[in-house]
Write a protein that holds these residues in place. Structure first.
Motif, PDB file in Angstrom:
ATOM      1  N   PRO A 227       0.832  -1.212   0.000  1.00 22.44           N
ATOM      2  CA  PRO A 227       0.000   0.000   0.000  1.00 22.44           C
ATOM      3  C   PRO A 227       0.859   1.252   0.000  1.00 22.44           C
ATOM      4  N   SER A 228       0.241   2.363  -0.336  1.00 25.38           N
ATOM      5  CA  SER A 228       0.959   3.629  -0.358  1.00 25.38           C
ATOM      6  C   SER A 228       1.278   4.089   1.064  1.00 25.38           C
ATOM      7  N   GLY A 229       2.237   4.986   1.161  1.00 26.83           N
ATOM      8  CA  GLY A 229       2.578   5.535   2.470  1.00 26.83           C
ATOM      9  C   GLY A 229       1.415   6.252   3.104  1.00 26.83           C
ATOM     10  N   ARG A 230       0.622   6.925   2.289  1.00 32.74           N
ATOM     11  CA  ARG A 230      -0.541   7.637   2.829  1.00 32.74           C
ATOM     12  C   ARG A 230      -1.557   6.656   3.409  1.00 32.74           C
ATOM     13  N   ALA A 231      -1.780   5.539   2.710  1.00 31.45           N
ATOM     14  CA  ALA A 231      -2.726   4.536   3.218  1.00 31.45           C
ATOM     15  C   ALA A 231      -2.237   3.939   4.539  1.00 31.45           C
ATOM     16  N   LEU A 232      -0.926   3.712   4.637  1.00 30.56           N
ATOM     17  CA  LEU A 232      -0.383   3.183   5.887  1.00 30.56           C
ATOM     18  C   LEU A 232      -0.530   4.183   7.021  1.00 30.56           C
ATOM     19  N   LEU A 233      -0.321   5.461   6.722  1.00 33.10           N
ATOM     20  CA  LEU A 233      -0.468   6.494   7.754  1.00 33.10           C
ATOM     21  C   LEU A 233      -1.918   6.597   8.222  1.00 33.10           C
ATOM     22  N   ARG A 234      -2.854   6.487   7.282  1.00 33.57           N
ATOM     23  CA  ARG A 234      -4.272   6.526   7.672  1.00 33.57           C
ATOM     24  C   ARG A 234      -4.612   5.349   8.581  1.00 33.57           C
ATOM     25  N   SER A 235      -4.099   4.186   8.234  1.00 42.60           N
ATOM     26  CA  SER A 235      -4.361   3.009   9.062  1.00 42.60           C
ATOM     27  C   SER A 235      -3.731   3.158  10.441  1.00 42.60           C
ATOM     28  N   ALA A 236      -2.507   3.658  10.491  1.00 44.28           N
ATOM     29  CA  ALA A 236      -1.855   3.878  11.783  1.00 44.28           C
ATOM     30  C   ALA A 236      -2.629   4.890  12.613  1.00 44.28           C
ATOM     31  N   GLY A 237      -3.165   5.908  11.952  1.00 45.36           N
ATOM     32  CA  GLY A 237      -3.965   6.894  12.662  1.00 45.36           C
ATOM     33  C   GLY A 237      -5.219   6.276  13.254  1.00 45.36           C
TER      34      GLY A 237
ATOM     35  N   VAL B 117      -5.580   3.110  14.216  1.00 48.73           N
ATOM     36  CA  VAL B 117      -5.155   2.320  15.381  1.00 48.73           C
ATOM     37  C   VAL B 117      -4.917   3.241  16.576  1.00 48.73           C
ATOM     38  N   ALA B 118      -4.239   4.363  16.341  1.00 47.65           N
ATOM     39  CA  ALA B 118      -3.966   5.308  17.432  1.00 47.65           C
ATOM     40  C   ALA B 118      -5.257   5.890  17.992  1.00 47.65           C
ATOM     41  N   LEU B 119      -6.198   6.198  17.116  1.00 46.58           N
ATOM     42  CA  LEU B 119      -7.470   6.775  17.565  1.00 46.58           C
ATOM     43  C   LEU B 119      -8.245   5.795  18.434  1.00 46.58           C
ATOM     44  N   VAL B 120      -8.289   4.537  18.022  1.00 46.48           N
ATOM     45  CA  VAL B 120      -9.061   3.539  18.754  1.00 46.48           C
ATOM     46  C   VAL B 120      -8.412   3.198  20.095  1.00 46.48           C
ATOM     47  N   THR B 121      -7.087   3.181  20.148  1.00 49.90           N
ATOM     48  CA  THR B 121      -6.399   2.792  21.383  1.00 49.90           C
ATOM     49  C   THR B 121      -6.138   3.965  22.330  1.00 49.90           C
ATOM     50  N   ALA B 122      -6.280   5.189  21.837  1.00 50.79           N
ATOM     51  CA  ALA B 122      -5.954   6.360  22.666  1.00 50.79           C
ATOM     52  C   ALA B 122      -6.717   6.405  23.986  1.00 50.79           C
ATOM     53  N   PRO B 123      -8.033   6.114  24.021  1.00 50.23           N
ATOM     54  CA  PRO B 123      -8.743   6.196  25.308  1.00 50.23           C
ATOM     55  C   PRO B 123      -8.128   5.326  26.400  1.00 50.23           C
ATOM     56  N   TRP B 124      -7.658   4.136  26.038  1.00 54.17           N
ATOM     57  CA  TRP B 124      -7.061   3.287  27.052  1.00 54.17           C
ATOM     58  C   TRP B 124      -5.682   3.788  27.464  1.00 54.17           C
ATOM     59  N   PHE B 125      -4.913   4.349  26.528  1.00 56.33           N
ATOM     60  CA  PHE B 125      -3.630   4.946  26.912  1.00 56.33           C
ATOM     61  C   PHE B 125      -3.844   6.099  27.886  1.00 56.33           C
ATOM     62  N   VAL B 126      -4.884   6.893  27.645  1.00 55.79           N
ATOM     63  CA  VAL B 126      -5.191   8.005  28.549  1.00 55.79           C
ATOM     64  C   VAL B 126      -5.612   7.481  29.913  1.00 55.79           C
ATOM     65  N   LYS B 127      -6.512   6.504  29.900  1.00 55.41           N
ATOM     66  CA  LYS B 127      -7.000   5.955  31.171  1.00 55.41           C
ATOM     67  C   LYS B 127      -5.856   5.399  32.007  1.00 55.41           C
ATOM     68  N   VAL B 128      -5.010   4.546  31.396  1.00 55.48           N
ATOM     69  CA  VAL B 128      -3.914   3.922  32.141  1.00 55.48           C
ATOM     70  C   VAL B 128      -2.869   4.964  32.525  1.00 55.48           C
ATOM     71  N   GLY B 129      -2.662   5.963  31.669  1.00 56.83           N
ATOM     72  CA  GLY B 129      -1.731   7.023  32.016  1.00 56.83           C
ATOM     73  C   GLY B 129      -2.176   7.796  33.248  1.00 56.83           C
ATOM     74  N   ILE B 130      -3.491   7.994  33.384  1.00 57.51           N
ATOM     75  CA  ILE B 130      -4.026   8.726  34.538  1.00 57.51           C
ATOM     76  C   ILE B 130      -3.954   7.881  35.803  1.00 57.51           C
ATOM     77  N   THR B 131      -4.370   6.616  35.718  1.00 59.80           N
ATOM     78  CA  THR B 131      -4.481   5.797  36.928  1.00 59.80           C
ATOM     79  C   THR B 131      -3.170   5.140  37.340  1.00 59.80           C
ATOM     80  N   ALA B 132      -2.294   4.827  36.368  1.00 59.51           N
ATOM     81  CA  ALA B 132      -1.043   4.145  36.701  1.00 59.51           C
ATOM     82  C   ALA B 132       0.184   5.031  36.512  1.00 59.51           C
ATOM     83  N   GLY B 133       0.011   6.170  35.843  1.00 60.64           N
ATOM     84  CA  GLY B 133       1.147   7.054  35.617  1.00 60.64           C
ATOM     85  C   GLY B 133       2.026   6.630  34.464  1.00 60.64           C
ATOM     86  N   ASN B 134       1.716   5.501  33.842  1.00 56.68           N
ATOM     87  CA  ASN B 134       2.490   4.971  32.721  1.00 56.68           C
ATOM     88  C   ASN B 134       1.505   4.498  31.665  1.00 56.68           C
TER      89      ASN B 134
END
Length: 605
Positions: A286-296, A298-315
């Motif tokens: 796939p093109s670089g743009r398509a890979l970046l969209r896909s990575a974005g 993944v980041a969007l879907v997983t961000a809420p849990w990174f925020v939650k764990v960052g707040i409660t565990a500090g990491n």
């Protein structure tokens, strides 16, 4: 004993949320260009709907908004009113032979049975020790750090799907989610194998997906591994479809499923580089743009849990990189000990001979730490699928093999490799069809082997499932028969002053608040010899612990001790006392449960 109406309520508490999750996934199908029909299309709706619903529940419970069953059902109803329909997609299926329809009917009956037994009492160890207690804590209060419950700092994307069942007052129904993922996997395997082999082979592969011990053991529990398997298999499946000329929407669908898998268990994030390697090696880069969209995505879907764990565990990457990012209130040694224990659960050399023994053990052996089995069929027939493979197939084989080796080296329990095993079922369907077409004798051998294996798996499934049907009406009797020591522990806890410290066990069965004394679960206290008694007691007091139920073996407690170094030190110093008014009850072996009351400083004065 439950009456008929109460059993109906229990089943509704399990069924309504699962149907709602599938309905909530319907709006995803058209934008993602999902090409599937019937049960496979419904399974994909469940995959996308459950992943989306989990994120919505995370937000709602973080804000303290209650989540009753009728609310989930109402949300699904609004989606239907907005015009979402299951619809039809993809090319018409090839005509199936008559016997394949019989196999599909058997699969449908097995699906109903799987759902029913999933609503029986939770008797899986991890399920009643921390999966259900975690969700209980997050339904009784908002999502937050829970002192003394280390698992509250891990990803819990599938666990949150149990919330409507628990708020309904029927925690036993939580495992209906696992049953839903088992049925979704069976439908996805059936569809994939049907396209690659034949409709008949697909029907058999789907049926055996529900019959193999791995599914039979996991489907009636609140373990999250079938959910991780469904998300991970779907991510690899969409990436493979892109490699074979599919639309660009397959990359987006794969990215969403990757995010859902990582939200369910952080170790599933290893699928991200695996999927990247798959699309780079599959012959249709796939093109670089398509890979970046896909990575974005993944980041969007997983961000809420990174925020939650960052707040409660500090990491935000907890429990990874504690030396760099910290481990919050959790002792870093605890995390290292957990890693070492996980490896020690499967004591085999990490070399080629060890890998061969590992494959043999998940096929024919039995280990409580390996968990479940695949049976001999996949490994026997799958090699025949790799005749003149395409580049896309070679890429899939290379990535799958790398993930298998990684699973063997780091997390050898079979359930941690869940995203890989459906591919073995698909390969077995393709290989089995090729063998069967090679001649009349080969067809007879394959048919006989399938028949004998189906009979064996059917008998094992019946032995495991049928007692759970009766347990729908008699849950306590079933629990007592499965774990009499835990039933006695429950009776002792009922007579203790809460919060009650217990040495691991069926936390979700307990009638009063408990504190798990096991270091793996609390993340802060080593309830073992060598721990200073004073600080340990002070920690328990901060957690509100007022009494303990401890397992002791003769001659304890007749000699005034219980055989646990910390408790005996407190007894000797007058900081605790054995409750002589509560008669000990049998625990495992020759041991007995003993109630110990902690003496408050006011009482001592």
């Amino acid at each position: 004993m439950r009456g008929g109406f109460e059993v109906a309520e229990l089943l509704a508490a399990g069924l309504v949320p699962c149907l709602a999750y599938a309905v909530l996934g319907l709006p995803w199908l058209r934008p993602l260009g999902i090409q599937a029909r019937g049960a496979e299309r419904l399974a994909l709706a469940f995959v996308f709907g459950s992943g989306s619903a989990s994120l919505a529940i995370l937000l709602l419970r973080a804000l303290g908004i209650p989540l009753p069953v009728w609310g989930v059902g109402g949300a699904a109803g609004l989606v239907l009113l907005a015009g979402a329909r299951l619809g039809r997609g993809g090319a018409s299926a090839l005509p199936a032979p008559g016997w394949a329809r019989g196999v599909d009917l058997a699969s449908a009956a097995l699906a109903v049975l799987t759902f029913l037994v999933a609503c029986a009492p939770e008797t899986s160890w991890d399920g009643f020790e921390y999966h259900l207690p975690l969700v209980t804590a997050w339904t009784e209060g908002p999502i937050r750090a829970v002192p003394g419950l280390l698992d509250a700092e891990f990803r819990a994307g599938v666990d949150l799907l149990y919330a409507p069942m628990l708020t309904s007052g029927f925690p036993d129904a939580a495992a209906a989610v696992s049953a839903g993922f088992a049925l979704a996997l069976a439908a996805l395997v059936r569809g994939e194998a049907g396209r690659r082999a034949s409709p008949g082979a697909g029907a058999l592969a789907g049926c055996f997906t529900l019959l193999v011990p791995f599914s039979v053991e996991a489907a009636p529990t609140s373990y999250v591994d079938l959910g991780v398997a469904a998300y991970g298999f779907s991510a690899l499946r969409f990436a493979d479809r892109w490699n074979r000329g599919g639309a660009a929407a397959n990359l987006a669908a794969s990215a969403l499923c990757l995010g859902f898998a990582a939200n369910a268990k952080l170790h599933a994030a290893a699928l991200c580089p695996a999927v990247l390697a798959l699309v780079l090696l599959g012959g249709r880069r796939p093109s670089g743009r398509a890979l970046l969209r896909s990575a974005g995505l993944v980041a969007l879907v997983t961000a809420p849990w990174f925020v939650k764990v960052g707040i409660t565990a500090g990491n935000p990457l907890f429990p990874l990189l504690p030396g760099w990012l910290g481990s919050g209130p959790t002792d870093a040694r605890n995390l290292e000990l957990r890693r070492l224990r996980l490896l020690a659960n499967y004591p085999v050399e990490r070399d080629l001979s060890g890998l061969a023994r590992y494959l043999a053990s998940i096929t024919f052996g039995r280990s409580v730490h390996v968990s479940g089995l695949l049976g001999p069929l996949p490994l026997a027939l799958a090699p025949f699928a790799w005749w003149r493979p395409s580049r896309a197939s070679l890429a899939l084989l290379a990535v799958g093999s790398a993930l298998l080796v990684l699973n063997f080296l780091a997390t050898p329990a079979l359930r941690f490799g869940g995203p890989l095993w459906p591919w073995l079922a698909v390969a077995a369907a393709v290989g089995g069809r090729r063998v069967a077409r090679s001649g009349r004798a080969a067809r007879a051998v394959v048919g006989a082997a399938l028949g004998l294996l189906a009979l064996h798996h059917g008998v094992v499934t019946a032995q495991r499932y049928l007692p759970r049907i009766a347990a729908l009406r008699h849950p306590t009797a079933y629990e007592r028969a499965m774990f009499p020591d835990q039933d006695n522990l429950r009776r002792m806890v009922a007579r203790a002053d809460p919060v009650v410290g217990i040495p691991m066990g069926a936390v979700s069965w307990m009638p009063q608040p408990v504190y798990n004394l096991l270091w793996e679960r609390n993340g802060e206290l080593y309830f073992v010899e060598g721990t200073p008694p004073g600080p340990a007691l002070a920690l328990l007091r901060r957690r509100g612990v007022r009494s303990l139920v401890i397992d002791a073996e003769p001659p304890h407690p007749a000699d005034g001790r219980v055989g646990h170094a910390l408790v005996d030190a407190w007894l000797a110093r007058g900081r605790a006392e054995i409750a002589e008014d509560v008669h000990p009850l049998p625990a495992r072996g020759q041991r007995v449960w003993v109630l110990v009351r902690l003496v408050s400083t006011e009482t001592r004065r």
